[in-house]
Scaffold this active site. Structure first.
Site, PDB file in Angstrom:
ATOM      1  N   LYS A   1       0.910  -1.135   0.098  1.00  0.00           N
ATOM      2  CA  LYS A   1      -0.101   0.051  -0.060  1.00  0.00           C
ATOM      3  C   LYS A   1       0.832   1.336  -0.011  1.00  0.00           C
ATOM      4  O   LYS A   1       1.607   1.440   0.996  1.00  0.00           O
ATOM      5  CB  LYS A   1      -0.927  -0.039   1.192  1.00  0.00           C
ATOM      6  CG  LYS A   1      -2.176   1.069   1.178  1.00  0.00           C
ATOM      7  CD  LYS A   1      -1.465   2.506   1.786  1.00  0.00           C
ATOM      8  CE  LYS A   1      -2.614   3.463   1.627  1.00  0.00           C
ATOM      9  NZ  LYS A   1      -2.129   4.682   1.979  1.00  0.00           N
TER      10      LYS A   1
ATOM     11  N   GLY B   1       0.371  10.691  15.597  1.00  0.00           N
ATOM     12  CA  GLY B   1       1.804  10.215  16.191  1.00  0.00           C
ATOM     13  C   GLY B   1       2.194   8.793  15.900  1.00  0.00           C
ATOM     14  O   GLY B   1       1.518   7.825  15.653  1.00  0.00           O
ATOM     15  N   SER B   2       3.575   8.627  15.786  1.00  0.00           N
ATOM     16  CA  SER B   2       4.099   7.586  15.416  1.00  0.00           C
ATOM     17  C   SER B   2       4.104   6.187  16.198  1.00  0.00           C
ATOM     18  O   SER B   2       3.572   5.064  15.924  1.00  0.00           O
ATOM     19  CB  SER B   2       5.589   7.560  14.993  1.00  0.00           C
ATOM     20  OG  SER B   2       6.368   8.035  16.046  1.00  0.00           O
ATOM     21  N   THR B   3       4.161   6.627  17.530  1.00  0.00           N
ATOM     22  CA  THR B   3       3.933   5.575  18.591  1.00  0.00           C
ATOM     23  C   THR B   3       2.476   5.161  18.762  1.00  0.00           C
ATOM     24  O   THR B   3       2.118   3.787  18.940  1.00  0.00           O
ATOM     25  CB  THR B   3       4.398   6.049  20.149  1.00  0.00           C
ATOM     26  OG1 THR B   3       5.751   6.650  19.909  1.00  0.00           O
ATOM     27  CG2 THR B   3       4.503   5.005  21.043  1.00  0.00           C
ATOM     28  N   ASP B   4       1.664   6.131  18.717  1.00  0.00           N
ATOM     29  CA  ASP B   4       0.305   5.812  18.874  1.00  0.00           C
ATOM     30  C   ASP B   4      -0.009   4.961  17.806  1.00  0.00           C
ATOM     31  O   ASP B   4      -0.993   4.008  17.820  1.00  0.00           O
ATOM     32  CB  ASP B   4      -0.551   7.117  18.848  1.00  0.00           C
ATOM     33  CG  ASP B   4      -0.504   7.725  20.200  1.00  0.00           C
ATOM     34  OD1 ASP B   4      -0.075   7.141  21.231  1.00  0.00           O
ATOM     35  OD2 ASP B   4      -0.869   8.922  20.360  1.00  0.00           O
ATOM     36  N   THR B   5       0.175   5.243  16.510  1.00  0.00           N
ATOM     37  CA  THR B   5       0.021   4.741  15.314  1.00  0.00           C
ATOM     38  C   THR B   5       0.617   3.170  15.376  1.00  0.00           C
ATOM     39  O   THR B   5      -0.282   2.090  15.200  1.00  0.00           O
ATOM     40  CB  THR B   5       0.700   5.140  14.330  1.00  0.00           C
ATOM     41  OG1 THR B   5       0.472   6.441  13.898  1.00  0.00           O
ATOM     42  CG2 THR B   5       0.551   4.331  12.793  1.00  0.00           C
ATOM     43  N   GLY B   6       1.594   2.920  15.897  1.00  0.00           N
ATOM     44  CA  GLY B   6       2.387   1.473  16.089  1.00  0.00           C
ATOM     45  C   GLY B   6       1.598   0.628  17.039  1.00  0.00           C
ATOM     46  O   GLY B   6       1.252  -0.429  16.758  1.00  0.00           O
TER      47      GLY B   6
ATOM     48  N   CYS C   1      12.996  10.825   9.193  1.00  0.00           N
ATOM     49  CA  CYS C   1      12.521  10.268  10.554  1.00  0.00           C
ATOM     50  C   CYS C   1      13.901  10.405  11.421  1.00  0.00           C
ATOM     51  O   CYS C   1      13.522  10.115  12.689  1.00  0.00           O
ATOM     52  CB  CYS C   1      12.254   8.716  10.403  1.00  0.00           C
ATOM     53  SG  CYS C   1      13.302   7.694   9.658  1.00  0.00           S
TER      54      CYS C   1
ATOM     55  N   GLU D   1       8.125  14.903  17.243  1.00  0.00           N
ATOM     56  CA  GLU D   1       8.785  14.877  15.949  1.00  0.00           C
ATOM     57  C   GLU D   1       8.085  15.669  14.895  1.00  0.00           C
ATOM     58  O   GLU D   1       7.044  15.145  14.238  1.00  0.00           O
ATOM     59  CB  GLU D   1       8.890  13.194  15.545  1.00  0.00           C
ATOM     60  CG  GLU D   1       9.606  13.212  14.363  1.00  0.00           C
ATOM     61  CD  GLU D   1       9.757  11.867  13.801  1.00  0.00           C
ATOM     62  OE1 GLU D   1      10.325  11.250  12.787  1.00  0.00           O
ATOM     63  OE2 GLU D   1       9.076  10.670  14.520  1.00  0.00           O
TER      64      GLU D   1
END
Length: 453
Positions: free
Chosen positions: A229, A291-296, A348, A445
């Site tokens: 994707k 946010g990247s951590t929340d996304t993870g 990143c 970030e």
């Protein structure tokens, strides 16, 4: 070590002829038109170069064919230099993801790819690398047009690296093997490495082709099939690369490429019951989470609630750049400048917070400001340009919120903070000094794009 902080970011503001939209103190107070003249501008106001490359591939690549989305929907991919439409691209959703996964599953279970010798797989990947070099000008032009990175960067660094990475992974194909394990008694014990199956991958928009290599290359070398994707901001080069893979002899259904949005195509891929492995970059991927951590965390939940598929995540960060008192300040300034502003700051591992020893702090700040003011911003297709536009209006607006936050937190805005020109997403390089650890610009970030659709 006693240190103070400098923070740099790429910023957006209102028209350069308008007054700065918030009250500042000390060195923050200067006329906007004066600031614009002090920046190296090529400029966004000059005539934009029309690339000669043709946009030939805008459909989904499923089971070896370029096809329209099942719904018939399309969405525009935008030129960040102007905000204008480059092309309309097929908008895949859950139905298309399911179709792509079925094609990948059939190619893995019944097709020749995982049964080929590793040498045969490597030869196809090497042919692809040769085709990348043959079509390097088209790939570089599409990458710059769709993403906004400089053509110089795309043509001389990223496209050669794309070919090099696939040659590297092709070299691994016949070197992946198991072990013979000593055992007590009259036994023979060995381990065997086999392809895992269908790999679901989500590509980011900041380095579309390089991340394509990092994800697709290892999966193919090991004999897996793929559903990729791609980011809706930058779909054009992935489709072109897919065409080159077919030309290189990749069997049908091995590489499937779907363009679309996070809540539909992205979420469907993450939770699909017949995907065996997930690999994605959360910071710049097109997902509807903040946010990247929340996304993870959300991705892990979707993977667990479907078939407990393994997940590999790259979650970004807030990389520090540290300058000691005995450092060569001129060199440190140049390195810190590159660490932050490379690729329009959309990286990143961007060095977006700089710690400087207090004994050299003032010297560093003045020289960092002077270097930022000299940075040449403009049409990335032109020679001598160091910085193109931001990826899109959402990222443009997000960085502006951080600019306001920095000023409202009483950090000192040394330079930047304004739009260059009156269209597109060109911005002035921005430097803050006197930044505290509890400020958002020191913690978040900034290059991550949140709340994407």
């Amino acid at each position: 070590m006693a240190a103070r902080r400098v923070s740099s970011l790429l910023s957006r503001s209102f028209s350069t002829s308008s007054p700065f939209p918030f009250r500042s103190q000390g060195r923050n107070c200067y006329n906007a038109s004066r600031v614009v003249r002090r920046f190296g501008i090529s400029s966004a106001a000059e005539k934009i170069i029309r690339p000669s490359v043709q946009v030939s591939y805008t459909q989904l690549l499923i089971d070896g064919n370029f096809v329209d989305a099942a719904s018939g929907k399309t969405f525009p991919t935008i030129d960040p230099r102007t905000g204008e439409v480059i092309a309309d691209v097929a908008e895949g959703d859950a139905e298309d993801i399911d179709w792509a996964v079925k094609a990948a599953r059939k190619a893995f279970d019944e097709g020749p790819w995982p049964k080929m010798t590793a040498y045969e797989r490597s030869r196809i990947m090497l042919r692809f690398a040769d085709l990348v070099e043959k079509h390097s000008e088209d790939l570089a032009a599409l990458e710059t047009w769709d993403n906004g990175k400089t053509y110089q960067q795309a043509k001389t660094a990223e496209i050669p690296m794309l070919a090099r990475l696939f040659r590297y992974y092709a070299g691994w194909a016949d070197k992946i093997h198991g072990l013979t394990v000593p055992a007590d008694g009259n036994y023979h014990v060995q381990t065997l490495h086999e392809p895992i199956g269908v790999a679901g991958q989500i590509n980011p928009w900041n380095f579309p082709l390089l991340m394509f290599a990092w994800k697709v290359g290892p999966a193919l070398a090991c004999g897996n099939t793929i559903v990729l994707k791609i980011a809706e901001q930058t779909p054009l080069t992935a489709f072109y690369a897919g065409k080159l893979f077919l030309e290189a002899g990749l069997p049908l259904g091995v590489l499937n490429i779907v363009s679309g949005f996070g809540p539909t195509a992205g979420a469907s891929l993450l939770s699909h019951i017949d995907v065996d492995k997930l690999l994605l970059h959360c910071s710049f991927s097109s997902l509807a989470f903040t946010g990247s951590t929340d996304t993870g965390k959300v991705i892990l939940g979707l993977a667990a609630n479907s078939n407990l598929k393994p997940v590999t995540l790259e979650l970004g960060g807030k990389s520090p750049f540290i300058v000691f008192e005995d450092a060569n300040i001129n060199k440190a300034v140049e390195l810190a400048h590159f660490a932050l502003f490379f690729n329009q700051g959309q990286c990143c591992c961007a060095g977006s917070r700089t710690y400087v020893h207090e004994k050299v702090y003032d010297e560093f700040v003045e020289k960092a400001k002077a270097r930022a003011l000299k940075r040449v911003v403009g049409d990335p297709f032109k020679k001598g340009i160091e910085q193109g536009p931001q990826i899109d209006s959402k990222q443009f607006e997000k960085v502006m919120r951080y600019i306001r936050s920095g000023v409202e937190s009483n950090a000192t805005l040394e330079c930047g903070g304004h739009q260059i020109g009156n269209k597109g997403y060109f911005i002035q390089p921005t430097v803050f000094s006197n930044v505290k650890d509890d400020m958002l610009i020191a913690q978040d970030e900034i290059s991550v794009q949140s709340n994407q659709s």
